[in-house]
Scaffold this active site. Structure first.
Site, short mmCIF file in Angstrom:
data_model
loop_
_atom_site.label_atom_id
_atom_site.label_comp_id
_atom_site.label_asym_id
_atom_site.label_seq_id
_atom_site.Cartn_x
_atom_site.Cartn_y
_atom_site.Cartn_z
N TYR A 1 40.44 7.96 47.47
CA TYR A 1 41.47 8.87 46.94
C TYR A 1 42.95 8.47 47.84
CZ TYR A 1 44.33 12.68 45.24
OH TYR A 1 45.37 13.35 44.91
N LEU B 1 50.85 44.12 29.17
CA LEU B 1 49.69 44.65 28.24
C LEU B 1 49.69 46.32 28.42
CD1 LEU B 1 47.16 42.11 29.62
CD2 LEU B 1 48.08 42.42 27.14
N GLU C 1 38.75 38.57 28.28
CA GLU C 1 38.96 37.56 29.65
C GLU C 1 39.17 38.55 30.85
OE1 GLU C 1 42.72 35.81 28.47
OE2 GLU C 1 42.27 35.55 26.63
N LYS D 1 41.15 40.18 33.87
CA LYS D 1 42.69 40.15 34.35
C LYS D 1 42.80 39.73 35.74
CE LYS D 1 46.57 43.51 33.53
NZ LYS D 1 47.19 43.29 34.57
N ASP E 1 44.47 39.34 39.21
CA ASP E 1 45.66 40.03 39.87
C ASP E 1 46.49 38.90 40.50
OD1 ASP E 1 47.07 42.20 40.64
OD2 ASP E 1 45.97 42.83 42.20
N ARG F 1 57.58 34.94 36.07
CA ARG F 1 57.59 35.93 34.73
C ARG F 1 59.20 36.76 34.80
NH1 ARG F 1 56.84 41.44 33.55
NH2 ARG F 1 55.96 41.71 31.54
N TYR G 1 46.07 31.22 30.11
CA TYR G 1 45.32 32.47 29.26
C TYR G 1 46.12 32.52 28.01
CZ TYR G 1 48.98 35.46 31.66
OH TYR G 1 49.82 35.79 32.10
N LYS H 1 41.17 48.60 32.78
CA LYS H 1 41.18 48.15 34.12
C LYS H 1 40.11 48.93 34.76
CE LYS H 1 45.26 47.25 35.80
NZ LYS H 1 46.43 47.69 35.76
N CYS I 1 47.87 60.62 76.77
CA CYS I 1 47.77 59.36 76.29
C CYS I 1 46.74 58.27 76.86
CB CYS I 1 49.36 58.79 76.60
SG CYS I 1 49.45 57.12 76.01
N CYS J 1 49.12 55.50 78.78
CA CYS J 1 49.73 55.69 80.16
C CYS J 1 49.39 57.02 80.70
CB CYS J 1 51.39 55.69 79.70
SG CYS J 1 51.97 57.32 78.82
N CYS K 1 52.86 61.32 72.66
CA CYS K 1 52.86 60.82 73.87
C CYS K 1 54.15 61.10 74.90
CB CYS K 1 52.22 59.34 74.17
SG CYS K 1 52.82 58.59 75.81
N CYS L 1 55.65 54.38 78.70
CA CYS L 1 54.31 54.18 78.23
C CYS L 1 54.30 52.64 77.75
CB CYS L 1 54.08 55.26 77.10
SG CYS L 1 52.67 54.57 76.31
S1 IVH Z 1 47.95 38.09 28.31
C1 IVH Z 1 50.88 39.01 25.52
N1 IVH Z 1 45.78 37.68 29.98
O1 IVH Z 1 48.60 40.96 33.24
C2 IVH Z 1 49.77 39.00 26.52
N2 IVH Z 1 47.51 38.77 31.01
O2 IVH Z 1 50.00 43.53 32.18
C3 IVH Z 1 50.48 39.24 27.76
N3 IVH Z 1 47.41 38.90 33.47
O3 IVH Z 1 51.78 39.71 32.97
C4 IVH Z 1 49.46 38.55 28.83
N4 IVH Z 1 45.16 38.22 33.35
O4 IVH Z 1 50.38 38.56 34.60
C5 IVH Z 1 46.89 38.05 29.80
N5 IVH Z 1 43.82 37.16 30.93
C6 IVH Z 1 45.08 37.38 30.85
C7 IVH Z 1 45.54 38.09 32.32
C8 IVH Z 1 46.90 38.42 31.94
C9 IVH Z 1 46.08 38.61 33.95
C10 IVH Z 1 48.61 39.56 33.77
C11 IVH Z 1 49.74 38.69 33.15
C12 IVH Z 1 50.39 39.75 32.81
C13 IVH Z 1 49.99 41.06 32.90
C14 IVH Z 1 50.29 42.04 31.69
#
Ligand code: IVH
Length: 674
Positions: A38, A85, A115, A117, A119, A138, A226, A314, A408, A411, A426, A432
């Protein structure tokens, strides 16, 4: 590859090959050639591109190592806004969601695409005729920042798509840092005495928003896609099939995505993922359910800034149990003594926790934490770990209550109590060593003198070896002295020396803040500077004059007054100035604060400070902080994932600023009227 073929043909062939191997290696995890092979292809391409600069293109795989730094990020208006969301926290929220959806669509049951979510950070990538042309963050949902060059350095982002993808489209996804990469990055940062990242999300955000793409290239970023933004061309008719197509085109898709039937399918998916969450190499804070069929999504439509057809379910803040191995006390910059429980290391919410602050003696007594106790700890999002409670049923019979020290530990000066016994301090002052170390670290910190590379380990050595007694000594250090310290080569010693020298040219509010005067934070330092105009005027002011400064009350006035009446403080300032610390004159603007009488709204998540800190900073600048945006709002600070308030500000033409601009504003470098 033979030399007889035309260079453009060779280059195109090499780029295609390298992209293919990138994809096999990073996305499919199934390399077909050795690293050496590579590297050979890569070097061959680099050589050819160097020999034929006219054939350079931004999409070349060689661009992944990162191009030249840029001055700033230009704004990008999203063709289709990037939405947020709605959140749900319980099963019944999801049952309601599904019922509403079925009623609205008039059907018995629905398929959902479920899916994880992630972070991380949302990004939108524009592909035209299969080639990546632009990537944006965003931002406030309507406008983001152009981070194309940085996104190009992420190995799993295809520069070109394959297969029958739509002609032009915006694909949306989440940039994240795997936990393993995060740990390695922090290790590297620590070795170089650089700032540690609090969690993978912050590390990802910090890495993506680098002005120098070469820095981003060195960070272990990844991405999962996504969804779609604007699109011109044909694409599948369900979300699940779309994600399958994404994978075919070369876009990484989370392998945990499933098509599930009805609300029971959703809830089952939730439980499976919640239980497996800790085994994943990335942080997820919940799962997302999306009505699978696009025609039904269109029928369901949107509310405000979120689609009606999707919801985030969540996870509860993760709570784990661990053992208290010892309890000790830390001495802070002002001598405040904080009890800390050292616990058997555990992973919670994506970071390894080894220490948990118990804040003050009262809190420690209230929770009655003892060595040997099993405790439950929690960490939600960016929040620092918190000791929720002691599981007294597991307490060893011989566990003794913690005896708060009377002297402390550093010291040996007596510990005194203030504020009804809540604060233990302290009484050793700057004699100190612990307080000295903390005051030096504060002086060097980013918002103060900003001496890059002067971290805890170095300050420990400098103080322990007697090389630095106070902050003024920093400017007298020779590079050779620094080179003699542990983990310091001649080059890093020179870099540190340069950073110290460079910090001498500063601004008065920074300097004032750096001095660590009790009660004087960034905003107060700025207010004092604006009111008095010079350090001498501040130092000479009495209580009454000090309280003329907006937002300076008796406690702050006392802190400032006492500080400047102490000979050793005046002496340190004199020595700092003699060593070259200086600042440009500041115009006096007595009585007026930069945001006097203005109404400001905070929205979205701030990366670099808490909501309370932001609010306090705004109030100190004279602003009124409101909760809703109206025509009377003067300014809206837009954090991450801002929603309807950002949109409303936009609609009403109210001025908005980003978090970075907000920080500039707090530091006095951005004028509110700009
Ligand atoms: S869909 C219209 N799918 O969550 C749909 N968002 O609270 C909008 N995020 O800004 C987003 N995983 O940064 C979607 N599987 C997922 C996600 C996802 C993480 C985040 C994304 C979005 C925020 C919305």
């Amino acid at each position: 590859m033979t030399g007889r073929r035309k260079p453009e043909v060779q280059i195109a062939e090499l780029r295609r090959l390298i992209e293919e191997h990138n994809h096999r290696y990073y996305v499919l995890d199934d390399p077909q050639i050795t690293d050496e092979e590579y590297d050979r292809l890569f070097r061959e391409l680099e050589d050819l591109e160097r020999a034929h600069p006219e054939l350079a293109v931004p999409n070349s795989p060689t661009a992944r190592v990162g191009g030249a730094p840029i001055q700033g990020f230009s704004p990008v208006t999203h063709g289709v806004p990037m939405l947020s969301l709605a959140n749900a926290f319980s099963d019944s929220d999801i049952i309601d969601f599904d019922r509403r959806m079925r009623e609205r669509l008039g059907i018995e049951w629905l398929d959902y695409c479920a899916e994880p979510k992630l972070d991380g950070l949302a990004v939108s990538l524009r592909y035209e005729r299969g080639a990546l042309v632009r990537a944006a963050t965003r931002g406030d949902g309507a406008t983001g920042e152009d981070v194309t060059e940085n996104v190009r350095t992420i190995p799993t982002v295809p520069a070109r798509l394959h297969g029958a993808c739509p002609r032009d489209m915006e694909v949306r996804g989440e940039v994240y840092m795997p936990r393993s990469g995060f740990v390695a990055l922090n290790q590297r940062q620590q070795e170089r005495n650089l700032r540690l990242f609090a969690n993978p999300r912050n590390a990802a955000a910090g890495s993506l928003r680098q002005l120098d793409p070469r820095v981003t290239a060195g960070r272990p970023l990844k991405v999962f896609f996504y969804g779609l933004g604007g699109v011109d061309g044909v694409f599948p008719d369900t979300q699940y099939a779309l994600l399958g197509a994404f994978a075919d085109w070369g876009l990484p898709v989370n392998p945990e995505v499933r098509r599930v039937r009805g609300v029971t399918g959703c809830l089952e998916y939730y439980r499976v993922l919640r239980d497996r969450r800790r085994t994943l190499d990335y942080d997820i804070d919940g799962v997302v359910y999306k009505v699978d069929r696009f025609d039904r999504q269109a029928q369901a439509g949107f509310v405000a800034r979120a689609p009606r057809w999707a919801i985030a379910h969540k996870f509860a803040a993760e709570e784990v149990h661990t053992l208290v191995e010892s309890i000790s006390v830390n001495v802070g910059r002002t001598g405040a003594i904080t009890p800390v429980a050292r616990v058997r290391p555990v992973q919670v919410g994506g970071v390894t926790v080894t220490n948990i602050s118990l804040h003050n003696p009262q809190e420690l007594a209230r929770k009655d934490v003892r060595v040997g106790d099993t405790v439950s700890i929690r960490r939600a999002g960016d929040v620092i770990p918190e000791l929720v409670r002691v599981l007294t049923e597991h307490r060893p019979l011989d566990a003794e209550p913690f005896q708060f020290p009377k002297a402390c530990p550093v010291c040996t000066a007596p510990i005194v109590r203030e504020g009804n016994g809540i604060i233990a301090r302290c009484s050793g002052g700057l004699f100190c060593p612990a307080q000295r170390k903390q005051s030096i670290l504060h002086f060097a910190s980013r918002k103060a003198m900003d001496i890059e590379g002067l971290g805890e380990k170095l300050v420990d050595q400098l103080v322990d070896k007697g090389l630095v007694h106070d902050v003024a000594d920093l400017y007298l250090l020779a590079a050779e002295t620094l080179a003699g310290l542990e983990r310091m080569g001649p080059k890093s010693a020179q870099n540190l020396k340069d950073a110290i020298d460079a910090s001498a040219a500063t601004e008065l509010p920074r300097f004032l803040y750096a001095l660590g005067i009790p009660q004087v934070g960034e905003a107060t330092a700025l207010a004092l500077t604006r009111h008095f105009g010079s350090l001498e005027a501040i130092a000479d002011a009495d209580h009454e004059r000090l309280q003329e400064v907006p937002d300076v009350g008796p406690a702050v006035a006392e802190g400032v007054y006492v500080f400047f009446r102490q000979d050793h403080n005046r002496e340190i300032i004199r020595r700092l100035r003699a060593a070259g610390v200086s600042w440009p004159p500041m115009p006096r603007r007595p009585g007026s604060l930069p945001l006097q009488g203005r109404t400001v709204v905070l929205t979205g998540r701030l990366e670099s400070m808490t909501r309370d800190e932001a609010r306090a900073g705004l109030i100190a600048l004279g602003a009124k902080v409101a909760g809703t945006v109206s025509a009377r709002t003067d300014l809206v600070v837009i954090g991450a994932e801002a929603g309807s308030k950002a949109q409303r500000a936009h609609d009403l033409g109210v001025r908005t600023i980003t978090e970075d601009e907000f920080r500039e504003l707090l530091a006095g470098r951005l004028l509110s009227s700009q």
